[in-house]
Scaffold this active site. Structure first.
Site, PDB file in Angstrom:
ATOM      1  N   ARG A  66       0.821  -1.218   0.000  1.00 45.60           N
ATOM      2  CA  ARG A  66       0.000   0.000   0.000  1.00 45.60           C
ATOM      3  C   ARG A  66       0.846   1.256   0.000  1.00 45.60           C
ATOM      4  O   ARG A  66       0.405   2.316  -0.466  1.00 45.60           O
ATOM      5  CB  ARG A  66      -0.982  -0.014   1.176  1.00 45.60           C
ATOM      6  CG  ARG A  66      -2.128  -0.999   1.002  1.00 45.60           C
ATOM      7  CD  ARG A  66      -3.027  -1.031   2.220  1.00 45.60           C
ATOM      8  NE  ARG A  66      -2.345  -1.513   3.407  1.00 45.60           N
ATOM      9  CZ  ARG A  66      -2.166  -2.799   3.705  1.00 45.60           C
ATOM     10  NH1 ARG A  66      -2.655  -3.734   2.917  1.00 45.60           N
ATOM     11  NH2 ARG A  66      -1.513  -3.156   4.788  1.00 45.60           N
ATOM     12  N   GLU A 103       5.352  -9.978  14.649  1.00 48.27           N
ATOM     13  CA  GLU A 103       4.797 -10.445  15.921  1.00 48.27           C
ATOM     14  C   GLU A 103       5.109 -11.943  16.095  1.00 48.27           C
ATOM     15  O   GLU A 103       5.534 -12.380  17.152  1.00 48.27           O
ATOM     16  CB  GLU A 103       3.297 -10.182  15.925  1.00 48.27           C
ATOM     17  CG  GLU A 103       2.699 -10.215  17.312  1.00 48.27           C
ATOM     18  CD  GLU A 103       1.201  -9.953  17.270  1.00 48.27           C
ATOM     19  OE1 GLU A 103       0.684  -9.558  16.197  1.00 48.27           O
ATOM     20  OE2 GLU A 103       0.555 -10.174  18.297  1.00 48.27           O
TER      21      GLU A 103
HETATM   22  P1  AMP Z   1       5.059  -2.728  11.258  1.00 52.69           P
HETATM   23  O1  AMP Z   1       6.275  -3.327  10.622  1.00 52.69           O
HETATM   24  O2  AMP Z   1       4.585  -3.478  12.476  1.00 52.69           O
HETATM   25  O3  AMP Z   1       5.232  -1.237  11.540  1.00 52.69           O
HETATM   26  O4  AMP Z   1       3.849  -2.886  10.220  1.00 52.69           O
HETATM   27  C1  AMP Z   1       3.674  -1.972   9.204  1.00 52.69           C
HETATM   28  C2  AMP Z   1       3.226  -2.617   7.935  1.00 52.69           C
HETATM   29  O5  AMP Z   1       2.192  -3.573   8.149  1.00 52.69           O
HETATM   30  C3  AMP Z   1       2.688  -1.553   6.997  1.00 52.69           C
HETATM   31  O6  AMP Z   1       3.246  -1.771   5.703  1.00 52.69           O
HETATM   32  C4  AMP Z   1       1.183  -1.748   7.026  1.00 52.69           C
HETATM   33  O7  AMP Z   1       0.665  -1.711   5.726  1.00 52.69           O
HETATM   34  C5  AMP Z   1       0.936  -3.099   7.681  1.00 52.69           C
HETATM   35  N1  AMP Z   1       0.046  -3.041   8.870  1.00 52.69           N
HETATM   36  C6  AMP Z   1       0.398  -3.327  10.144  1.00 52.69           C
HETATM   37  N2  AMP Z   1      -0.627  -3.205  10.996  1.00 52.69           N
HETATM   38  C7  AMP Z   1      -1.686  -2.801  10.248  1.00 52.69           C
HETATM   39  C8  AMP Z   1      -3.059  -2.478  10.543  1.00 52.69           C
HETATM   40  N3  AMP Z   1      -3.557  -2.520  11.791  1.00 52.69           N
HETATM   41  N4  AMP Z   1      -3.861  -2.079   9.525  1.00 52.69           N
HETATM   42  C9  AMP Z   1      -3.365  -2.016   8.269  1.00 52.69           C
HETATM   43  N5  AMP Z   1      -2.098  -2.307   7.917  1.00 52.69           N
HETATM   44  C10 AMP Z   1      -1.250  -2.695   8.888  1.00 52.69           C
END
Ligand code: AMP
Length: 178
Positions: A66, A103
């Site tokens: 996205r 996670e």
């Molecule tokens: P992180 O590495 O945990 O910061 O996760 C970020 C990535 O995961 C981004 O590219 C987001 O598109 C996706 N992502 C993580 N959590 C969500 C959420 N609650 N809603 C939508 N996309 C998420």
């Protein structure tokens, strides 16, 4: 008549929360209603690139998948190139790869070895900052190529997950914070 300016509150109203997607316990932030509304999509790009002069950066790096949508539109706006950071195994040419923790388990992102010139000025873009692992891995790839991150911008930040702590030393901006 020019359209009314878009505020972050307008964008927040359009973001759809989808509980338990893709798995139980996750509150998925669905940005497709923002994209489908011409005024909000343009407004989001205006806000993400606010204060950045066209020509003042060389490349907008977008994160799979996205992030590509916002990063490519921002690149056109800023007269900059667009560079994708993709999930491992998708890019056709030689890549640098970077692992990061999820996670449960881990993931790997990749960038073409010649995607950025050393010293180039980069804006890093993704749709959402959660734990910060994805953005931190992308930032590491940018720096591996000798490029400089001017700013990291997100449409959405889940601040309770403290993703900023994984991105020390970088200016970070997000439009909508939960
Ligand atoms: P992180 O590495 O945990 O910061 O996760 C970020 C990535 O995961 C981004 O590219 C987001 O598109 C996706 N992502 C993580 N959590 C969500 C959420 N609650 N809603 C939508 N996309 C998420």
């Amino acid at each position: 008549m020019s359209p009314l300016p878009v505020s972050p509150a307008d964008i927040e109203k359009a973001i759809r929360n989808v509980p338990d997607f893709p798995k139980p316990g996750i509150q998925f932030k669905d940005i497709t209603p923002v994209l489908a509304d011409a005024r909000l999509f343009l407004g989001a790009i205006d806000l993400l690139t606010l204060g950045i002069e066209p020509g003042s950066i060389d490349a907008v790096v977008g994160i799979d998948a996205r992030g590509f949508i916002f990063a490519s539109a921002a690149a056109v706006r800023l007269r900059a190139g667009f560079v994708p950071v993709r999930k491992k195994g998708k890019l056709p040419y030689q890549t640098h790869e970077q692992d990061f923790e999820l996670e449960y388990g881990s993931a790997t992102v990749a960038m073409h070895v010649d995607a950025l010139k050393p010293g180039s000025r980069v804006l890093l873009v993704d749709d959402l900052l959660a734990t910060g692992g994805t953005a931190a891995a992308a930032a590491t790839l940018v720096q591996k190529l000798g490029a400089h991150i001017r700013e990291i911008v997100f449409l959405i930040e889940l601040s309770f997950l403290k993703g900023r702590e994984k991105l020390p030393g970088h200016p970070i901006r997000s439009l909508v914070t939960y």
